[in-house]
Design a protein around this motif. Structure first.
Motif, mmCIF file in Angstrom:
data_model
loop_
_atom_site.group_PDB
_atom_site.id
_atom_site.type_symbol
_atom_site.label_atom_id
_atom_site.label_comp_id
_atom_site.label_asym_id
_atom_site.label_seq_id
_atom_site.Cartn_x
_atom_site.Cartn_y
_atom_site.Cartn_z
ATOM 1 N N LEU A 99 0.838 -1.199 0.000
ATOM 2 C CA LEU A 99 0.000 0.000 0.000
ATOM 3 C C LEU A 99 0.876 1.254 0.000
ATOM 4 O O LEU A 99 2.089 1.190 0.186
ATOM 5 N N GLU A 100 0.246 2.386 -0.201
ATOM 6 C CA GLU A 100 0.985 3.651 -0.124
ATOM 7 C C GLU A 100 1.472 3.853 1.303
ATOM 8 O O GLU A 100 0.715 3.697 2.258
ATOM 9 N N GLU A 117 -1.484 6.135 8.666
ATOM 10 C CA GLU A 117 -1.091 5.566 7.373
ATOM 11 C C GLU A 117 -2.280 5.036 6.572
ATOM 12 O O GLU A 117 -2.283 5.122 5.345
ATOM 13 N N ILE A 118 -3.263 4.493 7.246
ATOM 14 C CA ILE A 118 -4.352 3.806 6.557
ATOM 15 C C ILE A 118 -5.639 4.635 6.516
ATOM 16 O O ILE A 118 -6.182 4.914 5.443
ATOM 17 N N ASP A 132 -5.877 7.788 4.320
ATOM 18 C CA ASP A 132 -5.630 7.566 2.892
ATOM 19 C C ASP A 132 -6.784 6.727 2.352
ATOM 20 O O ASP A 132 -6.839 5.514 2.572
ATOM 21 N N ASN A 176 -5.940 3.552 0.542
ATOM 22 C CA ASN A 176 -5.524 2.440 1.389
ATOM 23 C C ASN A 176 -6.714 1.758 2.044
ATOM 24 O O ASN A 176 -6.764 0.522 2.141
#
Length: 333
Positions: free
Chosen positions: A224-225, A299-300, A303, A306
């Motif tokens: 993932l990004e 992070e998730i 986004d 994601n």
């Protein structure tokens, strides 16, 4: 309109310069149209700097990060816009974060976002209850499917109750949540509702479980990004430990945030699996639980691509089959 929020919601205060991981780092800030016009009209050095860093792409204006940080972030950890113009001059994104709102027309749900370190302290320290409801003027005629919403609300309450039983080990509670979510998905799909027996469900879970693959799960998240080097380092060098006692609070937060969103597409089960996968990932990565969970959210959850990737993978990725998830949840129990 009825508004529901955790009791800690109104007690939240930004840590400002004392924050260990500022929302002014790594993220580009989406700037609403009214604020963008105002910023570009400002005179002096502040206006000049804002015109330099504001960029419009695909109809949206963003304030691009510079050297990994918002260009308005001062050395003392405070925002230049707020310091020079006051809090009312902040764009909607900065003014609201980390406050979340989900407006369903006739009711509104609010919470804090886990990606904020200060909010994470409240979220992960919260008990199973602690919600307050108040009525405010306004609201509109709801457009959602009322029957589907009834199923979703009932399922969410049932799953939250399963997580609140401290006599049940964390892994088993999450396994029960997974199976209760599966049952609720069947109800959304038109199957007649049936009583849920935790004892029978656990027996079924043990029959279905196969060994999970933690490395396969980590490889997926590496695909993932990735926003921060800290997150990539944790994914590449995990330090798994036992279940943390705050894991049910993490699961409750995720279920409260995502469950009712299924009224838009009738896909509850992928959202339940998202909550379970998140808990398994945080356990697998180890480290300080609060920091790991907060970084997961940063992070998730911040986004959309994601999040969508996990919702899709919940059905298609070999690491996230029901049998493997149950295997990872029930290992040693």
């Amino acid at each position: 309109m009825l508004v529901t929020k955790p009791e800690y919601f109104d007690r939240f205060r930004c840590a400002a310069g004392a924050c260990p991981d500022s929302c002014c780092k790594e993220w580009e800030v989406q700037v609403d149209e009214a604020s963008a016009r105002y910023y570009r009209s400002l005179p002096g050095s502040l206006g000049h700097r804002l015109r330099e860093v504001l960029h419009t792409r695909d109809g949206e204006t963003v304030m691009e990060i510079t050297s990994g940080r918002c260009p308005m972030w001062r050395a003392d950890g405070l925002c230049r816009i707020q310091a020079e113009l006051g809090e009312e001059a902040l764009c909607a994104t900065c003014r609201e974060f980390p406050r979340l709102s989900h407006d369903y027309g006739d009711f509104l749900e609010r919470d804090l976002e886990l990606s904020c370190p200060e909010a994470a302290k409240w979220i992960l320290g919260a008990g199973p209850g602690g919600l307050v409801t108040e009525e405010i003027p306004g609201g509109t005629e709801p457009e959602y499917d009322r029957q589907a919403m009834t199923v979703l609300k009932s399922a969410r309450e049932a799953m939250l109750a399963l997580l609140s039983d401290t006599a049940v080990p964390v892994g088993q509670a999450l396994a029960l949540v997974l199976l209760r979510g599966c049952q609720a998905q069947s109800e959304l799909d038109g199957t007649e509702a049936e009583p849920f027996s935790a004892e029978d469900a656990l027996e079924t879970a043990r029959e279905l479980a196969v060994p999970g693959d933690g490395e396969e799960m980590l490889d997926f998240f590496l695909s993932l990004e990735i926003l921060t080097p800290q997150w990539e380092a944790m994914l590449r060098c995990p330090a798994p430990g036992p279940w943390d006692a705050r894991t049910p609070a993490l699961a409750r937060y995720l279920l409260r945030r995502y469950t009712l969103q299924a009224v838009s597409d009738y896909d509850l089960y992928s959202r339940v699996k998202l909550a379970v996968i998140a808990c398994l990932l945080v356990k697998s990565l180890g480290g300080d639980f609060l920091r790991t969970a907060q970084l997961f959210s940063k992070e998730i959850e911040n986004d959309a691509d994601n999040v969508d990737a996990i919702l899709d993978a919940a059905y298609s990725h070999p690491a996230f089959t029901d049998a493997k998830l149950l295997g990872m949840l029930l290992v040693g129990s």
